[in-house]
Design a protein around this motif. Structure first.
Motif, short mmCIF file in Angstrom:
data_model
loop_
_atom_site.label_atom_id
_atom_site.label_comp_id
_atom_site.label_asym_id
_atom_site.label_seq_id
_atom_site.Cartn_x
_atom_site.Cartn_y
_atom_site.Cartn_z
N GLU A 16 18.01 -6.33 -3.27
CA GLU A 16 18.26 -6.41 -1.93
C GLU A 16 19.57 -5.53 -1.51
O GLU A 16 19.30 -4.76 -0.23
CB GLU A 16 18.63 -7.71 -1.48
CG GLU A 16 17.18 -8.69 -1.63
CD GLU A 16 15.88 -8.15 -0.99
OE1 GLU A 16 15.90 -7.60 -0.17
OE2 GLU A 16 14.84 -8.60 -1.69
N GLY A 19 18.15 -1.92 -1.38
CA GLY A 19 17.19 -1.61 -0.29
C GLY A 19 18.06 -1.64 1.28
O GLY A 19 17.92 -0.46 1.78
N ALA A 20 18.93 -2.37 1.30
CA ALA A 20 19.80 -2.31 2.65
C ALA A 20 20.56 -0.81 2.54
O ALA A 20 20.47 -0.21 3.63
CB ALA A 20 20.66 -3.39 2.57
N TYR A 42 14.37 -2.51 8.56
CA TYR A 42 14.14 -2.86 7.10
C TYR A 42 15.48 -3.12 6.39
O TYR A 42 15.55 -4.02 5.61
CB TYR A 42 13.44 -1.92 6.43
CG TYR A 42 11.84 -1.75 6.73
CD1 TYR A 42 11.23 -2.79 7.40
CD2 TYR A 42 11.15 -0.85 6.18
CE1 TYR A 42 10.02 -2.69 7.91
CE2 TYR A 42 9.59 -0.72 6.64
CZ TYR A 42 9.06 -1.72 7.32
OH TYR A 42 7.80 -1.66 7.67
N GLU A 46 16.47 -6.60 4.42
CA GLU A 46 17.16 -6.69 3.14
C GLU A 46 18.40 -7.32 3.11
O GLU A 46 18.53 -8.21 2.11
CB GLU A 46 16.94 -5.37 2.44
CG GLU A 46 15.76 -4.35 2.43
CD GLU A 46 14.88 -4.83 1.65
OE1 GLU A 46 15.03 -5.85 0.91
OE2 GLU A 46 13.56 -4.26 1.72
N HIS A 49 17.52 -11.02 3.32
CA HIS A 49 16.88 -11.54 2.07
C HIS A 49 18.07 -11.74 1.13
O HIS A 49 18.10 -12.69 0.21
CB HIS A 49 15.93 -10.72 1.41
CG HIS A 49 14.74 -10.22 2.38
ND1 HIS A 49 14.06 -9.02 1.80
CD2 HIS A 49 14.20 -10.66 3.52
CE1 HIS A 49 13.04 -8.92 2.76
NE2 HIS A 49 13.20 -10.04 3.99
N TYR A 84 10.66 3.93 -2.98
CA TYR A 84 10.79 2.90 -2.46
C TYR A 84 9.47 1.95 -2.06
O TYR A 84 9.28 0.70 -2.19
CB TYR A 84 11.38 2.82 -1.01
CG TYR A 84 12.90 2.32 -1.27
CD1 TYR A 84 13.83 3.26 -2.08
CD2 TYR A 84 13.15 1.04 -1.10
CE1 TYR A 84 15.07 2.91 -2.45
CE2 TYR A 84 14.42 0.72 -1.50
CZ TYR A 84 15.32 1.58 -2.24
OH TYR A 84 16.46 1.16 -2.70
N GLU A 88 9.37 -1.95 -3.17
CA GLU A 88 8.70 -2.91 -2.49
C GLU A 88 7.60 -3.70 -2.94
O GLU A 88 7.29 -4.86 -2.71
CB GLU A 88 8.41 -2.31 -1.05
CG GLU A 88 9.50 -1.73 -0.05
CD GLU A 88 10.54 -2.85 0.27
OE1 GLU A 88 10.47 -4.01 0.12
OE2 GLU A 88 11.64 -2.33 0.73
N ALA A 91 8.99 -5.90 -5.38
CA ALA A 91 9.74 -7.15 -4.62
C ALA A 91 8.70 -8.06 -4.11
O ALA A 91 8.91 -9.41 -4.20
CB ALA A 91 10.32 -6.74 -3.45
N GLU A 118 8.32 -7.99 2.63
CA GLU A 118 8.30 -7.06 1.70
C GLU A 118 6.98 -6.53 1.64
O GLU A 118 6.85 -5.13 1.48
CB GLU A 118 8.84 -7.52 0.20
CG GLU A 118 10.41 -8.33 -0.06
CD GLU A 118 11.34 -7.33 0.42
OE1 GLU A 118 11.22 -6.00 0.49
OE2 GLU A 118 12.51 -7.57 -0.12
N HIS A 121 6.91 -4.01 4.54
CA HIS A 121 7.65 -2.65 3.92
C HIS A 121 6.76 -1.92 3.31
O HIS A 121 6.58 -0.46 3.53
CB HIS A 121 9.12 -3.17 3.28
CG HIS A 121 9.84 -3.88 4.09
ND1 HIS A 121 10.86 -4.41 3.71
CD2 HIS A 121 9.94 -4.54 5.47
CE1 HIS A 121 11.60 -5.17 4.24
NE2 HIS A 121 11.10 -5.38 5.54
#
Length: 141
Positions: A16, A19-20, A42, A46, A49, A84, A88, A91, A118, A121
């Motif tokens: 996470e 991702g962020a 998004y 993240e 999450h 990504y 995702e 995830a 997710e 995304h």
């Protein structure tokens, strides 16, 4: 709780963070306002999450340790999006599995909701890549 489960939760937290950070970097790189806005949303998802995973770890009395994110190379935005899209998809699997492994109904509900986000995304990036391949352009005009 088993050490494997604890490590799985920590790895989820690291993912996470990744991702962020990477969605923020992607948002900074693109000149397309709509794409930038979507990547910022998004990144926010993240972070949310990560906070939920952190809350679970805290409730369990577990130490988190170092979960430093790994920014990706942005020389090739297409490569980033392909990478990504796969992250995702993983995830979605991770959170559905986590929801099934946990016994707490509230935690199950929380992680199923994260799996749904997710999945959104994943679908967005997949659709964006298809548009790019069809048009030959990375940004919608």
């Amino acid at each position: 709780m088993s050490e494997n489960m604890v490590n799985t939760l920590r790895e989820g937290l690291r993912n996470e963070f990744d991702g962020a950070v990477n969605y923020l970097l992607f948002a900074a790189k693109t000149g397309d306002v709509n794409l930038r806005e979507k990547m910022l949303v998004y990144a926010k998802n993240e972070i949310e999450h990560a906070l939920k995973l952190l809350d679970l770890l805290k409730k369990m009395g577990l130490e988190v340790g170092d979960v430093s994110p790994e920014p990706v190379n942005f020389d090739d935005l297409i490569e980033f999006m392909i990478n990504y899209q796969a992250k995702e998809e993983a995830a979605v699997y991770y959170y559905n599995l986590l929801a099934n492994l946990l016994e707490d109904p509230h935690a199950q509900e929380v992680f199923k909701k994260i799996a749904d986000e997710e999945s959104e995304h994943y679908k967005y990036i997949k659709d964006l890549l298809q548009k790019i391949y069809k048009s030959g352009d990375i940004f919608e005009k």
